[in-house]
Design a protein around this motif. Structure first.
Motif, short mmCIF file in Angstrom:
data_model
loop_
_atom_site.label_atom_id
_atom_site.label_comp_id
_atom_site.label_asym_id
_atom_site.label_seq_id
_atom_site.Cartn_x
_atom_site.Cartn_y
_atom_site.Cartn_z
N CYS A 1 0.86 -1.16 -0.07
CA CYS A 1 0.09 0.33 -0.01
C CYS A 1 0.91 1.21 -0.02
O CYS A 1 1.79 1.36 0.81
CB CYS A 1 -0.88 0.04 1.30
SG CYS A 1 -1.96 1.50 1.50
N SER A 2 0.48 2.18 -0.70
CA SER A 2 1.42 3.34 -1.02
C SER A 2 1.23 4.46 0.01
O SER A 2 1.84 5.25 0.64
CB SER A 2 1.12 4.30 -2.19
OG SER A 2 -0.35 4.44 -2.46
N SER A 3 -0.10 4.14 1.01
CA SER A 3 -0.28 4.89 2.10
C SER A 3 0.27 4.31 3.44
O SER A 3 0.97 5.39 4.20
CB SER A 3 -1.93 5.00 2.29
OG SER A 3 -2.21 5.89 3.25
N CYS A 4 0.32 3.28 3.83
CA CYS A 4 0.86 2.58 5.14
C CYS A 4 2.00 1.48 4.80
O CYS A 4 2.50 1.13 5.91
CB CYS A 4 -0.55 1.85 5.61
SG CYS A 4 -1.09 0.59 5.17
N SER B 1 -0.84 -5.15 -0.13
CA SER B 1 -2.16 -4.82 -0.63
C SER B 1 -1.98 -5.19 -2.12
O SER B 1 -1.12 -4.89 -2.69
CB SER B 1 -2.27 -3.12 -0.49
OG SER B 1 -3.52 -3.13 -1.22
N ASN C 1 -7.27 -1.86 -2.85
CA ASN C 1 -8.06 -1.69 -1.58
C ASN C 1 -7.16 -2.13 -0.41
O ASN C 1 -7.21 -3.49 -0.34
CB ASN C 1 -9.44 -2.30 -1.72
CG ASN C 1 -10.47 -1.90 -0.44
OD1 ASN C 1 -10.04 -1.17 0.28
ND2 ASN C 1 -11.64 -2.23 -0.63
N CYS C 2 -6.89 -1.28 0.28
CA CYS C 2 -5.76 -1.90 1.53
C CYS C 2 -6.82 -2.22 2.81
O CYS C 2 -7.53 -1.23 3.15
CB CYS C 2 -4.90 -0.56 1.93
SG CYS C 2 -3.86 -1.11 3.32
N CYS D 1 -5.51 0.33 6.11
CA CYS D 1 -5.79 1.69 6.32
C CYS D 1 -6.95 2.25 5.73
O CYS D 1 -7.36 3.41 5.91
CB CYS D 1 -4.61 2.61 6.05
SG CYS D 1 -4.18 2.40 4.28
N TYR E 1 -7.17 2.64 2.33
CA TYR E 1 -6.89 3.47 1.07
C TYR E 1 -7.45 2.77 -0.06
O TYR E 1 -7.50 1.33 -0.18
CB TYR E 1 -5.33 3.45 1.01
CG TYR E 1 -4.89 4.05 -0.28
CD1 TYR E 1 -5.08 5.47 -0.60
CD2 TYR E 1 -4.32 2.97 -1.13
CE1 TYR E 1 -4.35 6.05 -1.74
CE2 TYR E 1 -4.11 3.61 -2.52
CZ TYR E 1 -4.14 5.21 -2.95
OH TYR E 1 -3.64 5.40 -4.14
N ARG E 2 -8.01 3.34 -0.89
CA ARG E 2 -8.49 2.91 -2.12
C ARG E 2 -8.04 3.60 -3.44
O ARG E 2 -8.11 5.00 -3.40
CB ARG E 2 -10.24 2.75 -2.06
CG ARG E 2 -10.53 1.96 -0.84
CD ARG E 2 -12.00 1.88 -0.88
NE ARG E 2 -12.75 1.25 -2.02
CZ ARG E 2 -13.88 1.15 -2.48
NH1 ARG E 2 -14.88 1.80 -1.56
NH2 ARG E 2 -14.46 0.62 -3.43
N ASP E 3 -7.88 2.89 -4.58
CA ASP E 3 -7.71 3.80 -5.62
C ASP E 3 -8.17 2.94 -6.89
O ASP E 3 -8.09 1.73 -6.94
CB ASP E 3 -6.21 4.13 -5.89
CG ASP E 3 -5.88 5.07 -6.67
OD1 ASP E 3 -6.78 5.80 -7.24
OD2 ASP E 3 -4.74 4.99 -7.20
#
Length: 441
Positions: free
Chosen positions: A229-232, A236, A257-258, A261, A263-265
């Protein structure tokens, strides 16, 4: 108890209690209507002190978030209050236990105290001298009436039941106010008591359906690419599926879809060869029905609405597979989040632009949408297919040399690339030389 109606919202039941002996008072609110079919998220930008007077309806299922303060208020009892009232409730609720926290958990005390200090700066109670009236009561002016600077912040109400509300100023075109709806998850429906937790869950939605597409895919295989995941930074997976759009071409939908955290993209890539020509699509939008058109905007596509001077360069928002209303919502959220604080000193020009954009995305005025894609990888649904759409025109054009250069097509070699690059003009070696050439060691 009072049954009342809030303008532009719905009927609610207000319950108020006051004790004459000890002075304790309390008020709650309950919805007098039904649970909405979708959840709602209301967002308000609090930029001036007058915005602190915005009315808030918070149901017992609503979560309130103020990102700038790292503050999240979990679902609790329903309330009819204002933004200022919400901040004062937080100050009273968290501040009452601070002396005990200081002894038991100093780290938690320091974290909460930093939040309370920011709230005190917004309310600016220490800036005012307390005035005693004729009755001897201390009168403290409202925070919205004080003439001191205030740090802007954002307040968000997320209610899966759809029974919460933040007041807008004037009309729903208020540039500081926004509302969006979403489909509830199974767990949210269970929490609201709408479904039995022991019932069998419905089949999971396919990735292309999660991204808002109504297209039927001929390839049912879903590819999974492991990643982080690029966020946490947690594991993912990226799901990739090939989808065929009728009257267009094949595309690749990539969804992330993580679970850690949230995070979705999602992103869209062309699944076909590069088109020899570019394409420009022009749509005259006249009513809300046009907002439901499916749209595929590739990375190489530019978007323009001349009536409000909106121009998105290629690469903005990346590849998107959604509806016209959905992409305008994304444009509005991106601009209001990233540019609002930087555009406050432009004599209201940016606020007027967001007001016009709000009118456009609600189809309150006719406008023209132009999609210009030099790779012809973008698509806008024709409601009359296979017949021509009277409100939409499509123009095919030859790309310029500069456009090919920007896309890297001028240096792309698709024939004769098997030759020796050391030969002049990249010529291919004769067959006789290839046969006598000694093998390399």
């Amino acid at each position: 108890m009072l049954l009342t109606s809030i303008p532009f919202f719905r009927e609610v039941i207000v319950m108020s209690f006051h004790c004459d002996h000890c002075g304790f008072q309390n008020n709650e609110i309950q919805s007098a209507g039904t649970i909405r079919p979708e959840g709602t998220v209301y967002t308000a930008k609090i930029l001036t002190r007058t915005d602190l007077n915005r009315q808030i309806v918070k149901s017992e299922t609503c979560t309130v978030t103020i990102p700038e303060l790292d503050l999240t208020i979990p679902p609790h009892r329903g309330q009819l209050t204002t933004v200022e009232g919400t901040l004062r409730d937080v100050l009273a609720d968290l501040g009452s236990d601070q002396p005990l926290r200081r002894v038991q958990n100093e780290a938690a005390y320091n974290k909460i105290e930093s939040i309370l200090d920011q709230i005190r700066q917004i309310l600016a109670d220490e800036q005012d001298e307390e005035d005693e009236g004729s009755t001897g009561e201390v009168k403290v002016p409202k925070a919205s009436e004080k003439n001191v600077p205030m740090k802007p912040f954002t307040i968000t109400l997320d209610d899966p039941a759809g029974n919460s509300f933040v007041e807008f100023i004037g009309s729903m075109s208020d540039p500081k106010w926004n509302m969006r709806t979403y489909k509830r998850t199974r767990q949210q429906n269970i929490d609201l008591g709408l479904i039995n937790p022991e019932d069998e869950p419905e089949p999971e939605t396919k990735p292309d359906e999660q991204l808002g597409g109504g297209f039927e895919g001929t390839n049912e295989e879903i590819f999974i690419f492991p990643g982080t995941c690029s966020s946490c930074g947690h594991r993912s997976d990226t799901l990739v599926k090939k989808v065929n759009i009728p009257y267009f071409k094949d595309i690749l939908i990539m969804s992330v879809n993580c679970d850690k955290c949230g995070y979705r993209d999602n992103e869209v890539k062309s699944g076909s060869a590069i088109s020899p020509q570019g394409k420009r699509i022009t749509l005259k939008v006249e009513d809300r029905e046009d907002l439901s058109r499916d749209i595929l905007k590739s990375e190489s596509c530019g978007l323009e609405i001349p009536e409000i001077e909106l121009v998105l360069q290629p690469g903005t928002l990346g590849g998107r597979f959604t509806t016209l209303e959905g992409i305008l919502d994304q444009v509005y959220e991106e601009l209001s989040e990233k540019l609002f604080s930087d555009a406050r000193d432009d004599e209201g020009a940016f606020e007027r632009f967001l007001t016009n954009l709000k009118q456009v995305k609600n189809a309150e005025r006719p406008f023209t949408l132009i999609l210009d894609d030099p790779l012809a990888n973008s698509y806008l649904q024709n409601l009359y297919a296979p017949d021509p759409d009277p409100n939409m025109t499509t123009e095919v054009y030859d790309r310029t040399w500069d456009q090919n250069e920007d896309l890297g097509l001028n240096d792309m070699k698709t024939e004769g690339y098997e030759g020796d690059p050391n030969l002049p003009q990249n010529q291919v070696k004769p067959e006789a030389d290839k046969k006598t050439e000694a093998p390399s060691s």
